[in-house]
Design a protein around this motif. Structure first.
Motif, mmCIF file in Angstrom:
data_model
loop_
_atom_site.group_PDB
_atom_site.id
_atom_site.type_symbol
_atom_site.label_atom_id
_atom_site.label_comp_id
_atom_site.label_asym_id
_atom_site.label_seq_id
_atom_site.Cartn_x
_atom_site.Cartn_y
_atom_site.Cartn_z
ATOM 1 N N SER A 165 0.836 -1.207 0.000
ATOM 2 C CA SER A 165 0.000 0.000 0.000
ATOM 3 C C SER A 165 0.867 1.252 0.000
ATOM 4 O O SER A 165 0.577 2.221 -0.719
ATOM 5 N N ARG A 166 1.932 1.230 0.788
ATOM 6 C CA ARG A 166 2.831 2.394 0.815
ATOM 7 C C ARG A 166 3.513 2.583 -0.542
ATOM 8 O O ARG A 166 3.676 3.717 -1.017
ATOM 9 N N GLU A 167 3.905 1.479 -1.177
ATOM 10 C CA GLU A 167 4.537 1.577 -2.498
ATOM 11 C C GLU A 167 3.572 2.199 -3.507
ATOM 12 O O GLU A 167 3.959 3.052 -4.317
ATOM 13 N N ALA A 168 2.333 1.763 -3.485
ATOM 14 C CA ALA A 168 1.350 2.282 -4.435
ATOM 15 C C ALA A 168 1.093 3.764 -4.193
ATOM 16 O O ALA A 168 0.989 4.555 -5.148
ATOM 17 N N GLU A 169 0.986 4.156 -2.938
ATOM 18 C CA GLU A 169 0.725 5.561 -2.623
ATOM 19 C C GLU A 169 1.910 6.441 -3.012
ATOM 20 O O GLU A 169 1.738 7.569 -3.476
ATOM 21 N N ALA A 170 3.136 5.908 -2.840
ATOM 22 C CA ALA A 170 4.315 6.672 -3.249
ATOM 23 C C ALA A 170 4.353 6.827 -4.769
ATOM 24 O O ALA A 170 4.740 7.880 -5.297
ATOM 25 N N LEU A 171 3.941 5.792 -5.480
ATOM 26 C CA LEU A 171 3.925 5.833 -6.939
ATOM 27 C C LEU A 171 2.924 6.860 -7.450
ATOM 28 O O LEU A 171 3.194 7.584 -8.419
ATOM 29 N N LEU A 172 1.774 6.953 -6.784
ATOM 30 C CA LEU A 172 0.713 7.850 -7.233
ATOM 31 C C LEU A 172 0.807 9.231 -6.607
ATOM 32 O O LEU A 172 0.162 10.169 -7.078
ATOM 33 N N GLY A 173 1.551 9.331 -5.519
ATOM 34 C CA GLY A 173 1.634 10.606 -4.829
ATOM 35 C C GLY A 173 0.392 10.938 -4.034
ATOM 36 O O GLY A 173 0.085 12.108 -3.800
ATOM 37 N N GLY A 174 -0.358 9.906 -3.637
ATOM 38 C CA GLY A 174 -1.571 10.123 -2.862
ATOM 39 C C GLY A 174 -2.132 8.807 -2.373
ATOM 40 O O GLY A 174 -1.628 7.732 -2.727
ATOM 41 N N PRO A 175 -3.192 8.847 -1.567
ATOM 42 C CA PRO A 175 -3.764 7.624 -0.998
ATOM 43 C C PRO A 175 -4.420 6.745 -2.049
ATOM 44 O O PRO A 175 -4.944 7.240 -3.046
ATOM 45 N N LEU A 176 -4.357 5.435 -1.816
ATOM 46 C CA LEU A 176 -5.010 4.466 -2.698
ATOM 47 C C LEU A 176 -5.378 3.236 -1.885
ATOM 48 O O LEU A 176 -4.515 2.655 -1.213
ATOM 49 N N ASN A 177 -6.634 2.862 -1.937
ATOM 50 C CA ASN A 177 -7.093 1.631 -1.298
ATOM 51 C C ASN A 177 -6.965 0.499 -2.303
ATOM 52 O O ASN A 177 -7.770 0.383 -3.229
ATOM 53 N N LEU A 178 -5.951 -0.365 -2.126
ATOM 54 C CA LEU A 178 -5.721 -1.452 -3.077
ATOM 55 C C LEU A 178 -6.848 -2.472 -3.064
ATOM 56 O O LEU A 178 -6.958 -3.281 -3.984
ATOM 57 N N GLY A 179 -7.673 -2.464 -2.033
ATOM 58 C CA GLY A 179 -8.795 -3.387 -1.963
ATOM 59 C C GLY A 179 -10.036 -2.885 -2.672
ATOM 60 O O GLY A 179 -11.048 -3.588 -2.725
ATOM 61 N N SER A 180 -9.970 -1.682 -3.227
ATOM 62 C CA SER A 180 -11.124 -1.100 -3.919
ATOM 63 C C SER A 180 -10.916 -1.187 -5.429
ATOM 64 O O SER A 180 -10.074 -0.477 -5.984
ATOM 65 N N PRO A 181 -11.684 -2.023 -6.127
ATOM 66 C CA PRO A 181 -11.546 -2.101 -7.590
ATOM 67 C C PRO A 181 -11.775 -0.757 -8.276
ATOM 68 O O PRO A 181 -11.118 -0.453 -9.277
ATOM 69 N N GLN A 182 -12.693 0.049 -7.736
ATOM 70 C CA GLN A 182 -12.977 1.332 -8.368
ATOM 71 C C GLN A 182 -11.788 2.278 -8.257
ATOM 72 O O GLN A 182 -11.405 2.936 -9.231
ATOM 73 N N GLN A 183 -11.158 2.350 -7.064
ATOM 74 C CA GLN A 183 -9.995 3.213 -6.904
ATOM 75 C C GLN A 183 -8.816 2.718 -7.728
ATOM 76 O O GLN A 183 -8.071 3.506 -8.314
ATOM 77 N N VAL A 184 -8.636 1.395 -7.784
ATOM 78 C CA VAL A 184 -7.545 0.834 -8.584
ATOM 79 C C VAL A 184 -7.771 1.141 -10.059
ATOM 80 O O VAL A 184 -6.843 1.502 -10.793
#
Length: 265
Positions: A165-184
């Motif tokens: 989750s931290r890797e994904a947020e660093a990549l996007l520069g913001g929060p991301l819920n990896l468990g949410s298909p819509q956010q992904v």
């Protein structure tokens, strides 16, 4: 049904379930019961061995009779037998009709099983019935379970999910819920502008976002190694599936008072 040598075969649909129920009534002494599974004939088990991909509905007796007897044109009594198996429970005549239909079905399935497994096809069924007794013994006696060994991978998986989750947020520069298909989906196709999968007309409009199914994520991970998010999502989902479907339910059952005699704390 009878055999030429005087032996009697027992037609028993879903014989594994029947065996399990019979052994459980012995209250923990199932090993004392000797069941001659060589005399048991199970049309449901034979059909499953012949076609392992069959669904539960396809293994129901009326469906089996329709497919292997009526559909195959096996004898003039096939339609009557199919009607009998599909009827509501009745008296002795109905029971006799059901048994005769099951016996005819077993004869037909013996040929199907031999065609798929060779001459030893029926022996395969008998081995499956023997395994049912062994598995029931295992259920009755339980298996030892060391809770720290079970909790260790659960903690490791949870920490790895947090890191992803931290890797994904660093990549996007913001929060991301990896468990949410819509956010992904929004992150992949709107923010990172990766190509979404082709979908039938109207499907995207109904869901509100592009699909993030495993097959397409795997293609993105292979074709776009410069973007780590598809691989991150895939690993996160695999880990969450392991915890949600296996580790956490097993741990919840392990701490049940019914299983405590088999647990090492």
């Amino acid at each position: 049904g009878g055999g030429g040598g005087g032996a009697v075969s027992l037609v028993c649909p879903n014989a594994q379930v029947v065996l399990r129920s019979a052994l459980f009534t012995l209250d923990g002494v199932s090993s004392a019961l000797e069941i001659e599974t060589g005399l048991w004939v199970d049309p449901v088990l034979m059909a499953w061995l012949a076609e392992p991909d069959s669904t539960e509905a396809e293994l129901a007796l009326p469906a089996l009779y329709s497919r292997y007897m009526v559909g195959a044109g096996a004898g003039g009594a096939a339609a009557a037998g199919h009607a009998a198996l599909g009827a509501e429970p009745g008296g002795a005549e109905q029971l006799e009709a059901d048994l005769r239909a099951c016996w005819a079905l077993c004869g037909q399935l013996c040929g199907v099983l031999k065609a798929s497994h060779g001459p030893a096809g029926v022996a395969v069924m008998q081995r499956e019935l023997t395994v049912a007794q062994v598995l029931t013994d295992m259920e009755l006696h339980g298996l030892p379970l060391h809770l720290p060994t079970l909790r260790r991978p659960l903690g490791e998986v949870q920490r790895r999910c947090e890191a992803l989750s931290r890797e994904a947020e660093a990549l996007l520069g913001g929060p991301l819920n990896l468990g949410s298909p819509q956010q992904v989906s929004e992150a992949l196709y709107a923010r990172l502008r990766l190509p979404p999968p082709p979908v039938p007309a109207g499907a995207a409009a109904r869901s509100g976002h592009g699909s993030t199914n495993e097959a397409h994520l795997a293609r993105l991970a292979a074709s776009r190694p410069d973007c780590a998010l598809p691989a991150i999502v895939l690993e996160y989902r695999h880990l969450r599936k392991a915890t949600d479907a296996f580790l956490e339910p097993l741990l919840a059952k392990a701490v049940s008072p019914h299983t405590s005699p088999h647990i090492s704390p």
